[in-house]
Design a protein around this motif. Structure first.
Motif, short mmCIF file in Angstrom:
data_model
loop_
_atom_site.label_atom_id
_atom_site.label_comp_id
_atom_site.label_asym_id
_atom_site.label_seq_id
_atom_site.Cartn_x
_atom_site.Cartn_y
_atom_site.Cartn_z
N SER A 249 0.62 6.10 -13.32
CA SER A 249 0.43 7.17 -14.45
C SER A 249 0.43 8.66 -13.96
N LYS A 250 0.86 9.47 -14.71
CA LYS A 250 1.05 10.64 -14.33
C LYS A 250 -0.10 11.54 -13.88
N HIS A 251 -1.44 10.94 -14.27
CA HIS A 251 -2.65 11.54 -13.97
C HIS A 251 -3.33 10.69 -12.99
N SER A 252 -2.58 9.97 -12.07
CA SER A 252 -3.27 9.19 -10.78
C SER A 252 -3.56 10.14 -9.54
N ARG A 253 -4.54 9.61 -8.88
CA ARG A 253 -4.50 10.54 -7.49
C ARG A 253 -3.17 10.56 -6.75
N LYS A 254 -2.74 9.28 -6.70
CA LYS A 254 -1.45 9.33 -5.73
C LYS A 254 -0.22 10.47 -6.32
N ALA A 255 -0.02 10.49 -7.42
CA ALA A 255 0.71 11.22 -8.13
C ALA A 255 0.48 12.80 -8.00
N ALA A 256 -0.95 13.00 -8.19
CA ALA A 256 -1.44 14.45 -7.60
C ALA A 256 -1.26 14.70 -6.35
N ASN A 257 -1.51 13.98 -5.22
CA ASN A 257 -1.35 14.17 -4.03
C ASN A 257 0.19 14.47 -3.64
N VAL A 258 1.08 13.64 -4.12
CA VAL A 258 2.56 13.88 -3.91
C VAL A 258 2.80 15.39 -4.44
N LEU A 259 2.31 15.40 -5.77
CA LEU A 259 2.88 17.05 -6.49
C LEU A 259 2.00 18.25 -5.75
N ALA A 260 0.84 17.97 -5.11
CA ALA A 260 0.16 19.12 -4.44
C ALA A 260 0.93 19.22 -3.09
N ALA A 261 1.62 18.36 -2.38
CA ALA A 261 2.02 18.43 -1.29
C ALA A 261 3.76 18.56 -1.28
N ASP A 262 4.11 18.62 -2.34
CA ASP A 262 5.46 18.54 -2.84
C ASP A 262 6.39 20.18 -2.46
N GLY A 263 7.07 19.92 -1.30
CA GLY A 263 7.47 21.06 -0.87
C GLY A 263 9.16 20.86 -1.09
N PRO A 264 9.92 21.76 -0.42
CA PRO A 264 11.32 21.54 -0.63
C PRO A 264 11.80 20.11 -0.22
N THR B 206 0.78 -1.29 0.06
CA THR B 206 0.00 -0.12 -0.07
C THR B 206 0.81 1.56 -0.02
N LEU B 207 0.35 2.07 -0.35
CA LEU B 207 1.13 3.30 -0.55
C LEU B 207 0.10 4.57 0.09
N THR B 208 0.40 5.04 0.95
CA THR B 208 -0.35 6.25 1.81
C THR B 208 0.16 7.66 1.38
N THR B 209 -0.68 8.47 0.77
CA THR B 209 -0.35 9.92 0.52
C THR B 209 -1.36 10.56 1.28
N HIS B 210 -1.34 12.00 1.29
CA HIS B 210 -2.24 12.63 1.87
C HIS B 210 -3.05 13.59 0.78
N ARG B 211 -4.38 13.79 1.00
CA ARG B 211 -5.06 14.65 0.26
C ARG B 211 -5.10 15.98 0.91
N ALA B 212 -5.49 16.97 -0.27
CA ALA B 212 -5.27 18.40 0.39
C ALA B 212 -5.92 18.52 1.72
N ASP B 213 -7.00 17.91 2.14
CA ASP B 213 -7.64 18.15 3.29
C ASP B 213 -6.80 17.37 4.36
N GLY B 214 -5.74 16.77 4.13
CA GLY B 214 -5.04 16.02 5.23
C GLY B 214 -5.47 14.72 5.25
#
Length: 135
Positions: free
Chosen positions: A54-69, A23-31
């Motif tokens: 896939s670049k359009h997956s929710r998991k990739a989107a979650n990582v990109l949205a939270a990707d800080g330094p 399993t991979l656990t990422t976080h949505r925008a609401d945490g």
């Protein structure tokens, strides 16, 4: 039990080389956590775990949205009966063709088959900073 990320004991490393869905656990925008089944490869010498997607997956989107330094905080986990292993760290999405090809090769090595064709494939690369488990 806490494990040395770069020098895990042989049983722990062997467990990460067996064929297991993780399993991979990422976080949505609401945490809230977003947990999905994935295939994972672990390279302890580099301190890196990899998930192809896939670049359009929710998991990739979650990582990109939270990707800080330092990247997005994530965890991957696998369980088999009484054995379990978790890797935690900072993730970022990688798109370079050579990085994707390397991740595909590692996937085939662990899972015994090439990943399905996907021209929009990316890699979620996790810089592992914590490992736990009982293998």
């Amino acid at each position: 039990m806490t494990i040395d990320v770069r020098a895990p004991h042989p049983e722990y490393l062997a467990f990460w080389r067996e064929h297991h869905i993780c399993t991979l656990t990422t976080h949505r925008a609401d945490g809230s956590p977003h947990v999905v089944p994935v295939c994972v490869t672990y390279d302890p010498e580099a301190g890196v775990a990899r998930v192809i997607t896939s670049k359009h997956s929710r998991k990739a989107a979650n990582v990109l949205a939270a990707d800080g330094p330092g990247g997005a905080r994530v965890a991957v986990c696998q369980v088999s009966r009484g054995r379990w292993a978790t890797l935690e760290g900072r993730a970022r999405v990688r798109t370079e063709p050579e990085v994707v090809a390397d991740a595909e090769r590692r996937h085939e090595e662990r899972y015994g088959r090439p990943p399905r064709e996907n021209p929009e494939r990316v890699v979620i690369e996790i810089a592992v900073d914590r490992a736990m488990g009982r293998a």
